[in-house]
Write a protein that holds these residues in place. Structure first.
Motif, PDB file in Angstrom:
ATOM      1  N   VAL A 163      12.461  16.367   1.468  1.00 27.34           N
ATOM      2  CA  VAL A 163      11.647  16.608   2.656  1.00 27.34           C
ATOM      3  C   VAL A 163      11.365  15.284   3.360  1.00 27.34           C
ATOM      4  CG1 VAL A 163      10.602  18.709   1.723  1.00 27.34           C
ATOM      5  CG2 VAL A 163       9.487  16.496   1.348  1.00 27.34           C
ATOM      6  N   SER A 164      11.183  15.343   4.659  1.00 24.50           N
ATOM      7  CA  SER A 164      10.931  14.143   5.459  1.00 24.50           C
ATOM      8  C   SER A 164       9.596  13.518   5.103  1.00 24.50           C
ATOM      9  CB  SER A 164      10.942  14.494   6.946  1.00 24.50           C
ATOM     10  OG  SER A 164      12.216  14.947   7.324  1.00 24.50           O
ATOM     11  N   CYS A 165       9.592  12.184   5.113  1.00 20.92           N
ATOM     12  CA  CYS A 165       8.374  11.456   4.789  1.00 20.92           C
ATOM     13  C   CYS A 165       8.468  10.034   5.337  1.00 20.92           C
ATOM     14  CB  CYS A 165       8.167  11.394   3.273  1.00 20.92           C
ATOM     15  SG  CYS A 165       9.376  10.380   2.407  1.00 20.92           S
ATOM     16  N   SER A 166       7.351   9.357   5.285  1.00 22.31           N
ATOM     17  CA  SER A 166       7.356   7.910   5.486  1.00 22.31           C
ATOM     18  C   SER A 166       6.882   7.308   4.172  1.00 22.31           C
ATOM     19  CB  SER A 166       6.447   7.499   6.647  1.00 22.31           C
ATOM     20  OG  SER A 166       5.117   7.879   6.392  1.00 22.31           O
ATOM     21  N   ALA A 167       7.401   6.132   3.866  1.00 19.42           N
ATOM     22  CA  ALA A 167       7.033   5.457   2.626  1.00 19.42           C
ATOM     23  C   ALA A 167       6.785   3.994   2.951  1.00 19.42           C
ATOM     24  CB  ALA A 167       8.142   5.604   1.592  1.00 19.42           C
ATOM     25  N   ARG A 168       5.678   3.481   2.424  1.00 18.88           N
ATOM     26  CA  ARG A 168       5.367   2.071   2.671  1.00 18.88           C
ATOM     27  C   ARG A 168       4.730   1.462   1.436  1.00 18.88           C
ATOM     28  NH1 ARG A 168      -0.108   0.821   5.448  1.00 18.88           N
ATOM     29  NH2 ARG A 168      -1.409   2.526   4.696  1.00 18.88           N
ATOM     30  N   THR A 169       4.866   0.167   1.339  1.00 14.25           N
ATOM     31  CA  THR A 169       4.282  -0.590   0.240  1.00 14.25           C
ATOM     32  C   THR A 169       2.812  -0.842   0.540  1.00 14.25           C
ATOM     33  OG1 THR A 169       6.399  -1.702  -0.017  1.00 14.25           O
ATOM     34  CG2 THR A 169       4.529  -2.670  -1.147  1.00 14.25           C
ATOM     35  N   ILE A 170       1.955  -0.575  -0.442  1.00 14.22           N
ATOM     36  CA  ILE A 170       0.528  -0.880  -0.316  1.00 14.22           C
ATOM     37  C   ILE A 170       0.072  -1.582  -1.585  1.00 14.22           C
ATOM     38  CG2 ILE A 170      -0.044   0.950   1.336  1.00 14.22           C
ATOM     39  CD1 ILE A 170      -0.992   2.672  -0.979  1.00 14.22           C
ATOM     40  N   ASP A 171      -0.968  -2.358  -1.490  1.00 15.61           N
ATOM     41  CA  ASP A 171      -1.514  -3.057  -2.640  1.00 15.61           C
ATOM     42  C   ASP A 171      -2.428  -2.095  -3.401  1.00 15.61           C
ATOM     43  OD1 ASP A 171      -3.356  -4.683  -4.266  1.00 15.61           O
ATOM     44  OD2 ASP A 171      -2.377  -6.378  -3.272  1.00 15.61           O
ATOM     45  N   ILE A 172      -2.187  -1.941  -4.695  1.00 16.79           N
ATOM     46  CA  ILE A 172      -2.966  -1.001  -5.507  1.00 16.79           C
ATOM     47  C   ILE A 172      -4.450  -1.352  -5.479  1.00 16.79           C
ATOM     48  CG2 ILE A 172      -2.593  -2.272  -7.672  1.00 16.79           C
ATOM     49  CD1 ILE A 172      -3.004   1.551  -7.250  1.00 16.79           C
ATOM     50  N   ARG A 173      -4.764  -2.615  -5.291  1.00 18.31           N
ATOM     51  CA  ARG A 173      -6.182  -3.006  -5.281  1.00 18.31           C
ATOM     52  C   ARG A 173      -6.913  -2.430  -4.079  1.00 18.31           C
ATOM     53  NH1 ARG A 173      -3.596  -8.361  -7.345  1.00 18.31           N
ATOM     54  NH2 ARG A 173      -2.317  -7.776  -5.594  1.00 18.31           N
ATOM     55  N   SER A 174      -6.177  -2.070  -3.012  1.00 18.08           N
ATOM     56  CA  SER A 174      -6.812  -1.435  -1.858  1.00 18.08           C
ATOM     57  C   SER A 174      -6.322  -0.006  -1.661  1.00 18.08           C
ATOM     58  CB  SER A 174      -6.545  -2.241  -0.583  1.00 18.08           C
ATOM     59  OG  SER A 174      -5.161  -2.261  -0.305  1.00 18.08           O
ATOM     60  N   ALA A 175      -5.335   0.421  -2.447  1.00 18.91           N
ATOM     61  CA  ALA A 175      -4.739   1.746  -2.274  1.00 18.91           C
ATOM     62  C   ALA A 175      -5.740   2.872  -2.460  1.00 18.91           C
ATOM     63  CB  ALA A 175      -3.565   1.945  -3.232  1.00 18.91           C
ATOM     64  N   MET A 176      -6.638   2.715  -3.422  1.00 19.39           N
ATOM     65  CA  MET A 176      -7.545   3.812  -3.723  1.00 19.39           C
ATOM     66  C   MET A 176      -8.526   4.038  -2.587  1.00 19.39           C
ATOM     67  SD  MET A 176      -7.230   4.554  -7.434  1.00 19.39           S
ATOM     68  CE  MET A 176      -8.863   4.832  -7.895  1.00 19.39           C
ATOM     69  N   SER A 177      -8.707   3.053  -1.710  1.00 23.85           N
ATOM     70  CA  SER A 177      -9.590   3.288  -0.573  1.00 23.85           C
ATOM     71  C   SER A 177      -8.818   3.864   0.603  1.00 23.85           C
ATOM     72  CB  SER A 177     -10.302   1.997  -0.170  1.00 23.85           C
ATOM     73  OG  SER A 177      -9.363   1.022   0.204  1.00 23.85           O
ATOM     74  N   SER A 178      -7.511   3.548   0.707  1.00 23.06           N
ATOM     75  CA  SER A 178      -6.735   4.063   1.829  1.00 23.06           C
ATOM     76  C   SER A 178      -6.022   5.369   1.487  1.00 23.06           C
ATOM     77  CB  SER A 178      -5.720   3.023   2.308  1.00 23.06           C
ATOM     78  OG  SER A 178      -4.768   2.759   1.297  1.00 23.06           O
ATOM     79  N   LEU A 179      -5.646   5.545   0.243  1.00 21.37           N
ATOM     80  CA  LEU A 179      -4.971   6.768  -0.197  1.00 21.37           C
ATOM     81  C   LEU A 179      -5.804   7.351  -1.332  1.00 21.37           C
ATOM     82  CD1 LEU A 179      -2.611   8.729  -0.004  1.00 21.37           C
ATOM     83  CD2 LEU A 179      -1.336   7.235  -1.522  1.00 21.37           C
ATOM     84  N   VAL A 180      -6.756   8.181  -0.961  1.00 22.44           N
ATOM     85  CA  VAL A 180      -7.739   8.709  -1.909  1.00 22.44           C
ATOM     86  C   VAL A 180      -7.081   9.714  -2.849  1.00 22.44           C
ATOM     87  CG1 VAL A 180      -9.920   9.968  -2.095  1.00 22.44           C
ATOM     88  CG2 VAL A 180      -9.551   8.374  -0.196  1.00 22.44           C
ATOM     89  N   PRO A 181      -7.253   9.537  -4.171  1.00 25.37           N
ATOM     90  CA  PRO A 181      -6.692  10.501  -5.119  1.00 25.37           C
ATOM     91  C   PRO A 181      -7.372  11.864  -4.990  1.00 25.37           C
ATOM     92  CG  PRO A 181      -7.434   8.504  -6.250  1.00 25.37           C
ATOM     93  CD  PRO A 181      -7.932   8.437  -4.840  1.00 25.37           C
TER      94      PRO A 181
END
Length: 174
Positions: A76-94
């Motif tokens: 399926v279509s998507c976008s994928a980008r590198t993020i820093d795990i130290r800030s990932a949990m605030s930008s990509l909420v589990p």
């Protein structure tokens, strides 16, 4: 699987493994329940066929790719980008339906040569919500028909149910 007397099958939407084998398991009625769908996932332990991330992954909008999350499923279509795990949990909420990753454990992993980069994970944003994205499952990325790499789902993003707001529903009483 059906619960006794249920009109429709119930599906596992997540589990909290912090309590070991006694942790809660979250279930929801029906194969199309919004708690089963998410439009994002954090992926770590990545491997790149060429040895390098696809072009564009280090940009704000990421690379336009396709993702396959299950054997035999269509990509399926998507976008994928590198993020820093130290800030990932605030930008990509589990999702509230899964155990949040242990940040120290993720940072301790030694993936030199195969990961996104020290402290980095891949944020995958699906063009449309995908069903049953599960921590620990493989996610394979394609550029057209070419497999460019993949990794392991660290955690799914918030579900469609969470994004709509639980209302009177919580993870404990779907």
């Amino acid at each position: 699987p059906r619960l006794g007397g249920a009109a429709v099958p119930w599906y596992v939407v997540g589990k909290d493994s912090r309590g070991g084998s006694n942790g809660p398991v979250y279930v929801a009625p029906g194969a199309d329940h919004p708690a089963l769908f998410t439009a994002s996932a954090a992926v770590d332990r990545c491997f790149w066929v060429s040895g390098a991330r696809p072009r564009g992954m280090d940009t704000e909008h990421g690379a336009r790719l396709s993702a396959q999350t299950r054997y035999g499923a269509r990509a399926v279509s998507c976008s994928a980008r590198t993020i820093d795990i130290r800030s990932a949990m605030s930008s990509l909420v589990p999702s509230a339906f899964c155990t949040p990753p242990d940040l120290d454990e993720v940072l301790r992993r030694t993936n030199s040569g195969v990961d996104a980069g020290a402290g980095a994970v891949i944020e995958v944003m699906f063009d449309a919500p995908e069903r049953a994205i599960t921590p620990g499952q493989a996610l394979v990325l394609y550029d057209g028909d070419e497999c460019v790499g993949g990794g392991v789902v660290l955690y799914p993003g918030r579900t469609e149910l969470e994004l709509r707001g639980f209302g009177a529903t919580t993870p404990h009483n779907l």
